[in-house]
Design a protein around this motif. Structure first.
Motif, PDB file in Angstrom:
ATOM      1  N   GLN A  27       0.823  -1.204   0.000  1.00  0.00           N
ATOM      2  CA  GLN A  27       0.000   0.000   0.000  1.00  0.00           C
ATOM      3  C   GLN A  27       0.861   1.260   0.000  1.00  0.00           C
ATOM      4  N   SER A  28       1.902   1.291   0.811  1.00  0.00           N
ATOM      5  CA  SER A  28       2.750   2.484   0.816  1.00  0.00           C
ATOM      6  C   SER A  28       3.446   2.664  -0.523  1.00  0.00           C
TER       7      SER A  28
ATOM      8  N   GLU B  90       0.950   4.205  -2.773  1.00  0.00           N
ATOM      9  CA  GLU B  90       0.722   5.608  -2.429  1.00  0.00           C
ATOM     10  C   GLU B  90       1.860   6.487  -2.941  1.00  0.00           C
ATOM     11  N   LYS B  91       3.075   5.966  -2.927  1.00  0.00           N
ATOM     12  CA  LYS B  91       4.232   6.732  -3.403  1.00  0.00           C
ATOM     13  C   LYS B  91       4.285   6.797  -4.923  1.00  0.00           C
TER      14      LYS B  91
ATOM     15  N   PRO C  80       1.385   6.443  -7.331  1.00  0.00           N
ATOM     16  CA  PRO C  80      -0.007   6.201  -7.720  1.00  0.00           C
ATOM     17  C   PRO C  80      -0.217   6.269  -9.225  1.00  0.00           C
TER      18      PRO C  80
ATOM     19  N   ASP D 224      -3.359   7.396 -11.311  1.00  0.00           N
ATOM     20  CA  ASP D 224      -4.665   8.029 -11.241  1.00  0.00           C
ATOM     21  C   ASP D 224      -5.322   7.959 -12.622  1.00  0.00           C
TER      22      ASP D 224
ATOM     23  N   ASN E 168      -4.864  -4.440   4.724  1.00  0.00           N
ATOM     24  CA  ASN E 168      -4.889  -3.492   5.846  1.00  0.00           C
ATOM     25  C   ASN E 168      -5.618  -4.042   7.063  1.00  0.00           C
TER      26      ASN E 168
END
Length: 116
Positions: free
Chosen positions: A36-37, A40-41, A43, A45, A113
Protein backbone atom coordinates in the motif's frame (compact mmCIF):
# COMPACT_ATOMS: atom_id res chain seq x y z
CA UNK A 1 -11.20 -16.98 7.19
CA UNK A 2 -7.71 -15.51 7.26
CA UNK A 3 -5.95 -12.98 5.08
CA UNK A 4 -4.48 -15.48 2.65
CA UNK A 5 -7.82 -17.18 2.11
CA UNK A 6 -9.53 -13.84 1.52
CA UNK A 7 -6.85 -12.81 -0.96
CA UNK A 8 -7.14 -16.14 -2.73
CA UNK A 9 -10.88 -15.48 -3.11
CA UNK A 10 -9.97 -12.19 -4.84
CA UNK A 11 -7.83 -14.01 -7.40
CA UNK A 12 -4.43 -13.76 -5.72
CA UNK A 13 -2.29 -16.79 -6.49
CA UNK A 14 -1.20 -17.60 -2.94
CA UNK A 15 0.25 -20.99 -3.92
CA UNK A 16 2.54 -19.39 -6.51
CA UNK A 17 3.62 -16.72 -4.03
CA UNK A 18 4.37 -19.28 -1.34
CA UNK A 19 6.40 -21.35 -3.79
CA UNK A 20 8.36 -18.26 -4.86
CA UNK A 21 9.09 -17.41 -1.21
CA UNK A 22 9.91 -20.95 -0.03
CA UNK A 23 6.64 -21.11 1.92
CA UNK A 24 7.71 -18.24 4.18
CA UNK A 25 4.26 -16.97 5.07
CA UNK A 26 5.52 -14.40 7.58
CA UNK A 27 7.79 -12.83 4.96
CA UNK A 28 4.96 -12.80 2.41
CA UNK A 29 2.68 -11.01 4.84
CA UNK A 30 5.38 -8.42 5.56
CA UNK A 31 5.79 -7.84 1.84
CA UNK A 32 2.03 -7.48 1.43
CA UNK A 33 2.09 -4.91 4.20
CA UNK A 34 4.43 -2.73 2.18
CA UNK A 35 2.40 -2.75 -1.04
CA UNK A 36 0.00 0.00 0.00
CA UNK A 37 2.75 2.48 0.82
CA UNK A 38 4.43 1.67 -2.49
CA UNK A 39 1.17 2.35 -4.32
CA UNK A 40 0.72 5.61 -2.43
CA UNK A 41 4.23 6.73 -3.40
CA UNK A 42 3.72 5.75 -7.06
CA UNK A 43 -0.01 6.20 -7.72
CA UNK A 44 -1.71 5.69 -11.04
CA UNK A 45 -4.66 8.03 -11.24
CA UNK A 46 -7.23 7.46 -14.01
CA UNK A 47 -7.33 11.23 -14.60
CA UNK A 48 -3.81 11.21 -16.05
CA UNK A 49 -2.98 13.63 -18.86
CA UNK A 50 -3.36 11.66 -22.08
CA UNK A 51 -0.71 13.86 -23.71
CA UNK A 52 1.99 13.40 -21.09
CA UNK A 53 1.88 10.08 -19.29
CA UNK A 54 5.51 9.11 -18.88
CA UNK A 55 5.22 9.21 -15.07
CA UNK A 56 2.08 7.07 -15.31
CA UNK A 57 4.05 4.48 -17.26
CA UNK A 58 6.81 4.50 -14.64
CA UNK A 59 4.36 4.20 -11.73
CA UNK A 60 2.32 1.48 -13.44
CA UNK A 61 5.52 -0.41 -14.23
CA UNK A 62 6.57 -0.27 -10.56
CA UNK A 63 3.17 -1.55 -9.45
CA UNK A 64 3.27 -4.24 -12.11
CA UNK A 65 6.60 -5.50 -10.77
CA UNK A 66 5.57 -5.45 -7.12
CA UNK A 67 2.23 -7.12 -7.74
CA UNK A 68 3.86 -9.73 -9.94
CA UNK A 69 6.39 -10.60 -7.26
CA UNK A 70 3.59 -10.99 -4.74
CA UNK A 71 1.34 -12.93 -7.15
CA UNK A 72 -1.44 -10.35 -6.85
CA UNK A 73 -2.59 -11.76 -10.16
CA UNK A 74 -5.56 -9.52 -11.02
CA UNK A 75 -3.49 -6.40 -10.37
CA UNK A 76 -0.43 -7.76 -12.14
CA UNK A 77 -2.40 -8.62 -15.26
CA UNK A 78 -4.14 -5.25 -15.35
CA UNK A 79 -0.98 -3.20 -14.81
CA UNK A 80 0.85 -5.28 -17.41
CA UNK A 81 -1.86 -4.36 -19.92
CA UNK A 82 -1.85 -0.72 -18.78
CA UNK A 83 1.91 -0.41 -19.28
CA UNK A 84 1.75 -2.13 -22.67
CA UNK A 85 -1.10 0.07 -23.89
CA UNK A 86 0.54 3.27 -22.74
CA UNK A 87 3.77 2.29 -24.47
CA UNK A 88 1.69 1.72 -27.61
CA UNK A 89 0.27 5.25 -27.22
CA UNK A 90 -3.23 4.00 -26.36
CA UNK A 91 -3.98 6.00 -23.21
CA UNK A 92 -7.77 5.73 -23.38
CA UNK A 93 -7.65 1.93 -23.55
CA UNK A 94 -5.22 1.93 -20.62
CA UNK A 95 -7.49 4.26 -18.66
CA UNK A 96 -10.43 1.85 -19.09
CA UNK A 97 -8.45 -1.06 -17.69
CA UNK A 98 -7.29 1.11 -14.80
CA UNK A 99 -10.82 2.22 -13.96
CA UNK A 100 -11.96 -1.43 -14.07
CA UNK A 101 -9.16 -2.70 -11.79
CA UNK A 102 -9.27 0.04 -9.14
CA UNK A 103 -12.22 -1.53 -7.23
CA UNK A 104 -10.41 -4.88 -7.14
CA UNK A 105 -7.23 -3.11 -6.03
CA UNK A 106 -9.20 -1.41 -3.24
CA UNK A 107 -10.59 -4.78 -2.10
CA UNK A 108 -7.15 -6.38 -2.03
CA UNK A 109 -5.64 -3.45 -0.12
CA UNK A 110 -8.56 -3.46 2.31
CA UNK A 111 -7.94 -7.14 3.12
CA UNK A 112 -4.22 -6.51 3.61
CA UNK A 113 -4.89 -3.49 5.85
CA UNK A 114 -7.41 -5.36 7.94
CA UNK A 115 -4.77 -7.92 8.90
CA UNK A 116 -1.87 -5.53 9.54
Amino acid sequence: MGMLEELKNLGVNIDEAMKRLNNNEAFYKRMLGSIQSMMEKAPVDPDFDANDYQQVIENAHAIKGATGNLSLTPLYKAYTDIVDLLRQDKPEEARKILVDILPVQAQILEVINRYK
